[in-house]
Design a protein around this motif. Structure first.
Motif, PDB file in Angstrom:
ATOM      1  N   TYR A 369       0.683  -1.396   0.028  1.00 60.32           N
ATOM      2  CA  TYR A 369       0.002   0.095   0.142  1.00 60.32           C
ATOM      3  C   TYR A 369       1.005   1.151  -0.044  1.00 60.32           C
ATOM      4  O   TYR A 369       0.543   2.145  -0.662  1.00 60.32           O
ATOM      5  CB  TYR A 369      -0.958  -0.067   1.046  1.00 60.32           C
ATOM      6  N   ARG A 395      -1.264  -8.921  -6.266  1.00 55.66           N
ATOM      7  CA  ARG A 395      -2.506  -9.614  -6.887  1.00 55.66           C
ATOM      8  C   ARG A 395      -2.195 -11.188  -7.638  1.00 55.66           C
ATOM      9  O   ARG A 395      -2.533 -12.027  -7.220  1.00 55.66           O
ATOM     10  CB  ARG A 395      -3.246  -8.830  -7.982  1.00 55.66           C
ATOM     11  N   ARG A 403      -6.780 -14.092  -1.064  1.00 58.07           N
ATOM     12  CA  ARG A 403      -7.583 -12.642  -1.434  1.00 58.07           C
ATOM     13  C   ARG A 403      -8.622 -12.651  -0.270  1.00 58.07           C
ATOM     14  O   ARG A 403      -9.134 -11.503  -0.133  1.00 58.07           O
ATOM     15  CB  ARG A 403      -8.121 -12.956  -2.736  1.00 58.07           C
ATOM     16  N   LEU A 406      -7.804 -10.760   2.804  1.00 55.47           N
ATOM     17  CA  LEU A 406      -7.863  -9.322   2.629  1.00 55.47           C
ATOM     18  C   LEU A 406      -9.259  -8.670   2.637  1.00 55.47           C
ATOM     19  O   LEU A 406      -9.445  -7.802   3.332  1.00 55.47           O
ATOM     20  CB  LEU A 406      -7.316  -9.140   1.026  1.00 55.47           C
ATOM     21  N   ALA A 407     -10.269  -9.598   1.844  1.00 60.34           N
ATOM     22  CA  ALA A 407     -11.527  -8.952   1.884  1.00 60.34           C
ATOM     23  C   ALA A 407     -12.392  -9.099   3.192  1.00 60.34           C
ATOM     24  O   ALA A 407     -12.948  -8.001   3.698  1.00 60.34           O
ATOM     25  CB  ALA A 407     -12.198  -9.571   0.725  1.00 60.34           C
ATOM     26  N   ARG A 410     -11.472  -6.595   5.653  1.00 59.08           N
ATOM     27  CA  ARG A 410     -11.399  -5.088   5.153  1.00 59.08           C
ATOM     28  C   ARG A 410     -10.292  -4.365   4.953  1.00 59.08           C
ATOM     29  O   ARG A 410     -10.119  -3.158   4.905  1.00 59.08           O
ATOM     30  CB  ARG A 410     -12.553  -4.148   6.289  1.00 59.08           C
ATOM     31  N   TYR A 411      -9.326  -5.126   4.047  1.00 62.48           N
ATOM     32  CA  TYR A 411      -8.185  -4.531   3.692  1.00 62.48           C
ATOM     33  C   TYR A 411      -7.227  -3.921   4.746  1.00 62.48           C
ATOM     34  O   TYR A 411      -6.618  -2.952   4.411  1.00 62.48           O
ATOM     35  CB  TYR A 411      -8.331  -3.761   2.329  1.00 62.48           C
ATOM     36  N   LYS A 416      -7.438   3.637   0.698  1.00 61.93           N
ATOM     37  CA  LYS A 416      -7.554   3.479  -0.877  1.00 61.93           C
ATOM     38  C   LYS A 416      -7.083   1.960  -1.180  1.00 61.93           C
ATOM     39  O   LYS A 416      -6.880   1.877  -2.421  1.00 61.93           O
ATOM     40  CB  LYS A 416      -6.622   4.472  -1.534  1.00 61.93           C
ATOM     41  N   LYS A 418      -8.568  -0.789  -1.521  1.00 53.11           N
ATOM     42  CA  LYS A 418      -9.586  -1.623  -2.379  1.00 53.11           C
ATOM     43  C   LYS A 418      -9.577  -0.945  -3.896  1.00 53.11           C
ATOM     44  O   LYS A 418      -9.608  -1.678  -4.887  1.00 53.11           O
ATOM     45  CB  LYS A 418     -10.982  -1.555  -1.747  1.00 53.11           C
ATOM     46  N   GLU A 419      -9.484   0.404  -3.781  1.00 48.41           N
ATOM     47  CA  GLU A 419      -9.469   1.210  -5.001  1.00 48.41           C
ATOM     48  C   GLU A 419      -8.475   0.698  -6.071  1.00 48.41           C
ATOM     49  O   GLU A 419      -8.484   0.581  -7.111  1.00 48.41           O
ATOM     50  CB  GLU A 419      -9.645   2.541  -4.753  1.00 48.41           C
ATOM     51  N   TRP A 421      -6.420  -1.769  -5.492  1.00 51.25           N
ATOM     52  CA  TRP A 421      -6.341  -3.182  -5.771  1.00 51.25           C
ATOM     53  C   TRP A 421      -7.122  -3.494  -6.891  1.00 51.25           C
ATOM     54  O   TRP A 421      -6.701  -3.974  -8.235  1.00 51.25           O
ATOM     55  CB  TRP A 421      -6.988  -4.041  -4.709  1.00 51.25           C
ATOM     56  N   ASP A 422      -8.486  -2.676  -7.201  1.00 52.92           N
ATOM     57  CA  ASP A 422      -9.071  -3.027  -8.352  1.00 52.92           C
ATOM     58  C   ASP A 422      -8.613  -2.316  -9.601  1.00 52.92           C
ATOM     59  O   ASP A 422      -8.540  -2.840 -10.670  1.00 52.92           O
ATOM     60  CB  ASP A 422     -10.524  -2.533  -8.191  1.00 52.92           C
TER      61      ASP A 422
END
Length: 457
Positions: A369, A395, A403, A406-407, A410-411, A416, A418-419, A421-422
């Protein structure tokens, strides 16, 4: 010994840095209770008490002079036997007087205990009969077992917390901290008459003895007077820096006591001092032969198995490693990438982890991060500062169950994550080619727009 009498006349008043209302550690005294404070013994007993301390110290000194500084045979130096509690008490007595004479005042018990807990993670016992705690610098020691051997930097390296005088010190032989030839002339004369060799019943052979006076007479770096001055300055500077917040001692300690200072961060996780932390971070790159050394800048596992991720380290890096510090940033990001590959098994050296998979993911999520932010910092020509694609690497390396970790967490509260990551799905494709392609002249990766178009079709 004047400070002992001053204690009596001042009534033992307490302050955050008291005026010496506690005696040196317990050695046999004129009273039956060796833990009785001087102020409770009474003026008529003070001189007798001090003389008993001096006599015990002198007895230890005579023993150490008879044993010599070093013993050896025809082949090698012979290790000395473990030192005794009487020797440790003599060190405490002499160094407490030295520190007092240099202006270091006893730290109030509760303040000292709080600082020891904050820095070294050790809880001081409330039992007044405990006077020494050993702290090992070489390895994690969850038992607190003391080692009664002089530090050699290889087999032994640790220090003692001394109570109730409230300071820390390595163990030293008395000739290493006091000028015994001027303070104890009779023992110095005795030493001159001691033989330079004797028959050892242990080794069944004659062994040679290097006397302490031989070290006094050396002219190289092993000169005893020179080493003695260094030892005393080391004790003074460590305690002034740690317990009196004397920042003027930091530069000297970083130059002359680097292993100890780095241990404060890497071994104990003391990251509260930004100036110290920055110096340790700057001097600790990722090295393939010692990959875990780099990781110690960011996290540690305690004796209960819990993992602490150092928020202070990331805050420091955020402040110090700005985008205009290009070379420093590139070096740091490359080190984080190398550590990520090591921790996820993408390097030749496999990690020897005692942590859970969830703990490992939390550590790496924080590091990734931090690194990923530089991808979004643009140069004047629009290019990003970082081409490490750190989130994409992460990833690629995580399996489905990881994974989920992580979810489900809640990361780990990273705003930021999740943002980013996507947004790193293309980077995952790109670095997959780096590891498994490889990309080359005849096998170039698609651009992001090409890849997204092909993915949607």
């Amino acid at each position: 010994m004047l400070w002992l009498f001053l204690t009596l006349s001042c009534g033992g008043g307490s302050s955050e840095q008291s005026s010496g209302d506690k005696p040196p550690d317990s050695v046999p005294t004129a009273t039956d209770d060796t833990n009785t404070p001087i102020a409770e013994i009474g003026m008529h007993m003070a001189d007798e008490y001090i003389q008993a301390k001096i006599a015990a110290s002198k007895k230890v000194l005579e023993k150490q002079l008879r044993e010599g500084a070093n013993i050896y045979n025809e082949v090698t130096d012979i290790p000395k036997d473990a030192f005794g509690m009487d020797e440790l008490q003599a060190v405490s007595f002499n160094l407490s007087n030295f520190l007092w004479n240099k202006g270091y005042r006893d730290i109030r018990n509760e303040v000292f205990a709080r600082r020891i807990k904050e820095i070294f993670g050790r809880a001081l016992p409330t039992d007044s009969g405990v006077h020494f705690l050993y702290v090992n610098l070489l390895e994690a020691d969850c038992i607190g077992k003391p080692i009664y051997h002089r530090n050699n930097g290889i087999d032994y390296n640790g220090f003692f917390i001394v109570m109730p005088e409230n300071f820390i010190t390595d163990f030293y032989y008395l000739p290493e901290i006091i000028d015994y030839r001027s303070e104890y002339a009779d023992l110095a004369d005795m030493e001159k008459e001691l033989p330079a060799a004797y028959w050892s019943s242990t080794y069944k052979a004659e062994v040679g003895v290097e006397k302490w006076v031989d070290l006094e007479n050396r002219t190289d770096e092993y000169n005893l007077d020179r080493q003695r001055k260094f030892n005393r300055l080391l004790v003074l500077n460590r305690n002034r820096f740690l317990f009196e917040n004397d920042n003027t001692r930091l530069s000297w300690l970083l130059e002359h006591d680097r292993f100890f200072m780095e241990s404060l961060v890497k071994r104990f996780g003391w990251t509260a001092r930004e100036d110290l932390l920055y110096e340790v971070v700057r001097k600790t790159p990722f090295v393939k032969a010692y990959p875990d050394d780099f990781g110690r800048l960011f996290w540690r596992q305690d004796c209960q198995g819990s993992v602490k991720v150092y928020a202070n380290t990331f805050q420091l890096l955020q402040k110090r490693y700005r985008p205009d510090a290009t070379s420093e940033i590139r070096g740091l990001l490359s080190d984080i990438q190398a550590y990520l590959e090591y921790m996820m098994g993408y390097s030749a050296d496999k990690p020897h982890l005692t942590i859970t998979d969830e703990q490992r993911i939390e550590i790496l999520a924080n590091m990734v991060y931090f690194a990923e932010q530089y991808k979004f910092k643009k140069k004047g020509n629009g290019q990003s500062w970082s081409d490490h694609r750190m989130m994409g690497r992460f990833r690629l390396m995580l399996n489905e169950s990881q994974r989920k970790v992580l979810a489900e967490n809640r990361y780990f509260g990273l705003p930021k994550f999740k943002e980013w990551w996507d947004a790193a799905d293309y980077d995952e494709y790109y670095v997959d080619g780096e590891y498994n392609g490889p990309w080359g002249r005849d096998n170039e990766p698609m651009t992001e727009s090409e890849w997204r178009a092909s993915s949607s079709s």
